[in-house]
Design a protein around this motif. Sequence first.
Motif, PDB file in Angstrom:
ATOM      1  N   ASP A   1      -2.129  29.418  14.669  1.00 17.75           N
ATOM      2  CA  ASP A   1      -0.784  29.045  14.217  1.00 17.75           C
ATOM      3  C   ASP A   1      -0.840  27.943  13.185  1.00 17.75           C
ATOM      4  O   ASP A   1      -1.822  27.233  13.057  1.00 17.75           O
TER       5      ASP A   1
ATOM      6  N   LEU B   1      13.529  28.876  18.852  1.00 17.63           N
ATOM      7  CA  LEU B   1      12.513  29.735  19.464  1.00 17.63           C
ATOM      8  C   LEU B   1      11.335  29.932  18.524  1.00 17.63           C
ATOM      9  O   LEU B   1      10.175  29.882  18.928  1.00 17.63           O
ATOM     10  N   ASP B   2      11.672  30.156  17.258  1.00 13.34           N
ATOM     11  CA  ASP B   2      10.634  30.395  16.257  1.00 13.34           C
ATOM     12  C   ASP B   2       9.772  29.146  16.048  1.00 13.34           C
ATOM     13  O   ASP B   2       8.556  29.237  15.926  1.00 13.34           O
TER      14      ASP B   2
ATOM     15  N   ALA C   1      21.959  31.667  15.547  1.00 11.96           N
ATOM     16  CA  ALA C   1      20.936  31.324  14.550  1.00 11.96           C
ATOM     17  C   ALA C   1      20.134  30.109  15.004  1.00 11.96           C
ATOM     18  O   ALA C   1      18.904  30.092  14.909  1.00 11.96           O
TER      19      ALA C   1
ATOM     20  N   ARG D   1       7.486  28.780  18.997  1.00 16.98           N
ATOM     21  CA  ARG D   1       6.411  29.762  18.960  1.00 16.98           C
ATOM     22  C   ARG D   1       5.272  29.301  18.046  1.00 16.98           C
ATOM     23  O   ARG D   1       4.107  29.520  18.322  1.00 16.98           O
ATOM     24  N   SER D   2       5.661  28.634  16.932  1.00 14.19           N
ATOM     25  CA  SER D   2       4.621  28.189  15.996  1.00 14.19           C
ATOM     26  C   SER D   2       4.206  26.738  16.263  1.00 14.19           C
ATOM     27  O   SER D   2       3.547  26.107  15.451  1.00 14.19           O
TER      28      SER D   2
ATOM     29  N   PHE E   1      17.623  31.023  17.797  1.00 10.09           N
ATOM     30  CA  PHE E   1      16.460  31.784  17.341  1.00 10.09           C
ATOM     31  C   PHE E   1      15.539  30.942  16.463  1.00 10.09           C
ATOM     32  O   PHE E   1      14.325  31.096  16.505  1.00 10.09           O
ATOM     33  N   MET E   2      16.131  30.019  15.686  1.00 13.20           N
ATOM     34  CA  MET E   2      15.294  29.128  14.868  1.00 13.20           C
ATOM     35  C   MET E   2      14.452  28.223  15.760  1.00 13.20           C
ATOM     36  O   MET E   2      13.259  28.016  15.510  1.00 13.20           O
TER      37      MET E   2
END
Lengths: 268, 163
Positions: B4, B74-75, B68, B78-79, B71-72
């Motif tokens: 990542d 979450l993203d 939005a 994730r990274s 989800f941002m």
Amino acid sequence: MQHHSHHELHGGSFGQWIPLLVLIVVTGVYLCGTASVKSGKARWNNWSTISFLTGMGLLGIAVLPTLMQWAHQDLRGHMVQHLLIGMFAPLFLVLGAPITLALKALPVKAARWITSILRSEFFYSISHPITAFVLNIGGMYLLYLTPLYIESLGKPYLHYLMHVHFLLAGYLFTWSMIGPDPVPKHPSFLLRVSVLFISIAAHAFLSKFMYAYIYPLNSPHSAEQIREATKLMYYWGDLSELLLIIALFTIWYRQRKCSRYNLTPTVS
Amino acid sequence: MHQDTEKANPKQSMYAAALIGVGVMAAVDEIIFHQVLAWHHFYDRSTPKIGLLTDGILHSAELIAIVAGFFMLLDLRRSHSIVKPRAWAGFFLGLGGFQLFDGLIDHKVLRLHQIRYVDNTLPYDIAWNLAALILLFLGLLLLNRAKNLERKEGTGHLGTSGR
């Protein structure tokens, strides 16, 4: 307040059941498709099947003769029907990916024919978010802000045409946002979100405008009933739109991962 | 696990959480003041047509903002580039910012509806906007703390800071 003459949409009692029979046949065809795909070597996601059946179930409720009768006399009933046919059912039907299923289940020749349609410039422009938005929301503005709604009360064929239009336009709009079927190019995510943003605003504005100025004008419905119907339109419309936004961002989230790890997106 | 980009992203963390703050405040407003207390009206007769239009636009923005933002975040998680103190600061700034916007622009400029339909709305307006300022102030405090933390740890490769 009901001074609207109660008359049957169809002479015979059998006629009322026709829409439901059509839905049952379509559902049967879809299930045959999944069965044949699974018996072959191709994979099929069970969630798609569940989603499609849910959408068909919602449509089935919308065309039940009792609801049809209620919708014909009462704007609240009409609104419930409209929400099911134009907003909720399309969402689940699109996620059921019937086009992808057809591509997998049909013989090669027929599948090629469908693919050539999906790849055509015409299909791209008709399924573009902006086109779909105009057809979908434009139809709503026409129906409620012009005498069209009053006309449809007296003419059964207009009534059916209206429902078919909202189902198709709703499907097209939802597909333009979250269509899972394979096409060569999709409009960008940013464009899709922008059109969805305008669409939600237009829907919220129309409901409050109708509430404020008692549209449809000159209808047999009481002002109180119209206000209740437009509140249904506003709040239940919200829910369906929220689900659509979540679906759209789920696609974005998956694609972010694919672009980060340099994988090609997999069509589920 | 994956290779990542382990780069902390304080700005994005703040913006994403601010979007959630805006959406949450809008939802609180809808649920508490419209539905439960029924102080606010769906529409009141003093609303001009332009008010209805901006209301529709704002409403749409709220719905999209909350999804939005989620989800941002979450993203970012994730990274491994989420910065939690910044996210909390952003969340409160979003809450307060929306509340203030609603209190000044929606209620007073566009006259969509009043907080409560009483003869004197002034105390309600003051309480509403004061609450907004308190939330904003909290957000700024948290932002200051977050920035100090970042300075201490040195910017750049933080991974996930905070508890």
